[in-house]
Design a protein around this motif. Structure first.
Motif, PDB file in Angstrom:
ATOM      1  N   UNK A  50       0.809  -1.196  -0.215  1.00  0.00           N
ATOM      2  CA  UNK A  50      -0.275  -0.089   0.243  1.00  0.00           C
ATOM      3  C   UNK A  50       0.607   1.002   0.237  1.00  0.00           C
ATOM      4  N   UNK A  51       2.130   1.032   0.381  1.00  0.00           N
ATOM      5  CA  UNK A  51       2.930   2.306   0.233  1.00  0.00           C
ATOM      6  C   UNK A  51       4.222   1.910  -0.890  1.00  0.00           C
ATOM      7  N   UNK A  52       4.454   3.137  -1.777  1.00  0.00           N
ATOM      8  CA  UNK A  52       5.392   2.869  -2.063  1.00  0.00           C
ATOM      9  C   UNK A  52       6.824   2.377  -2.000  1.00  0.00           C
ATOM     10  N   UNK A  53       7.229   1.868  -2.591  1.00  0.00           N
ATOM     11  CA  UNK A  53       8.799   0.961  -1.953  1.00  0.00           C
ATOM     12  C   UNK A  53       9.651   0.762  -2.929  1.00  0.00           C
TER      13      UNK A  53
END
Ligand code: GDP
Length: 302
Positions: A50-53
């Protein structure tokens, strides 16, 4: 064609394709830059989150809507879900006589408590579940090479650092703190065992060694190391000293950071890589520490 990690290229079309399973990490991102410079098409597996990695590869990413010729392509895949690999496979498979090479990213952690110097012939004595899984992958790679005559290499890489190193690793934890202390954002740094000793090379030099292994006639296993080991304390001295600070004024020892089974002393013997591959590291210890501190001072300012 040739490449590293799982590589797949066609001899007739000269299409050089690489698949990197860990493209969002420090090595994956440097390897991508290295291979793009050599004209490879680079495919990378990234996990849904759900977060940019993807912060380590954002600077090389070209939106596929804007660029038909983007040579780095990312695929949402989970290696534990084999069916999620099928679309990726159809993207990278070439027709004709395909020659596949495989690179296994091993680690000096596999040597654990075996006394230094450690070479390809040194027995493993692992000290963590991480190292245990690396050992399993190592022996799978050897077994597939012997049983199925696959071109499969193990790179046993000793510690390699860079400004992209994870923030929980001790080197990056130190240089980040130095940056923040230098510009007044923080005063103390909590650490554990300062006497542990590690090789300390530059990640960019190490990805070149990976590629060199894949260019050989014969697949084999190689230790990659600078042969220059330093304790955490020596790292502190150079990092704080570089910005005119004394580490003793800032470092506090916290028992919580000591490990139940420590890896005390890693010092690699990379004679084989130097002789067979002609590999040689370019960046030395002090230069590396200063580079990391410089970048972390800039980061702290932002
Ligand atoms: P690795 O153990 O070589 O994979 O890398 P780490 O950066 O996690 O740890 C390197 C060494 O630094 C180990 O021997 C740790 O015990 C030691 N160390 C001392 N203080 C710390 C700390 O605060 N964080 C971490 N990660 N390691 C520390």
């Amino acid at each position: 064609g040739s490449g590293s990690h799982t590589a797949n290229g066609s001899a007739t079309s000269e299409r050089k394709v690489t698949l990197i399973t860990s493209i969002t990490g420090p090595d994956g991102s440097y390897l991508t830059e290295f291979l793009l410079n050599k004209g490879y098409e680079v495919h990378g597996l990234i996990r849904r989150s759900s977060n940019f990695n993807t912060q380590r590869i954002n600077h090389i990413y070209i939106d596929p809507h804007n660029a038909h010729k983007a040579l780095m392509k990312l695929h949402y895949t989970d290696l534990t879900d084999a069916s999620s690999l099928n679309p990726t496979r159809s993207h990278i498979t070439t027709t004709g006589r395909t020659h596949i090479k495989y690179y296994q990213a091993g680690s000096s952690e596999m040597f654990g408590s075996t006394p230094p110097p450690q070479s390809e012939d040194t027995p493993f004595h692992l000290r963590s579940p991480y190292a245990a899984s690396k050992c399993v992958a190592h022996w799978y790679t050897v077994n597939y090479r012997e049983a199925y005559v696959m071109f499969a290499c193990n790179g046993i890489l000793f510690n390699h650092e860079s400004p992209r190193r994870g923030e929980n690793c001790v080197t990056r934890k130190i240089t980040r703190a130095v940056g923040r202390i230098k510009i007044g954002l923080q005063n103390k740094l909590f650490l554990g065992n300062l006497q542990a000793s590690r090789n300390c090379g530059f990640a960019v030099d190490y990805v070149e060694a990976m590629w060199m292994m894949m260019q050989q006639e014969k697949a084999d296993d190689y230790v990659v190391a600078t042969e220059e080991s330093h304790t955490v304390e020596e790292f502190l001295e150079v990092a704080f000293g570089y910005v005119g600070l004394n580490w003793k004024d800032h470092v506090v020892i916290d028992k919580r950071y000591f490990r139940p089974a420590e890896v005390d002393n890693l010092k690699g013997d990379s004679n084989k890589a130097r002789k067979v591959l002609g590999w040689k590291p370019r960046v030395g210890f002090e230069q590396l520490v200063k580079m990391m501190v410089d970048e972390d001072i800039e980061l702290a300012k932002r």
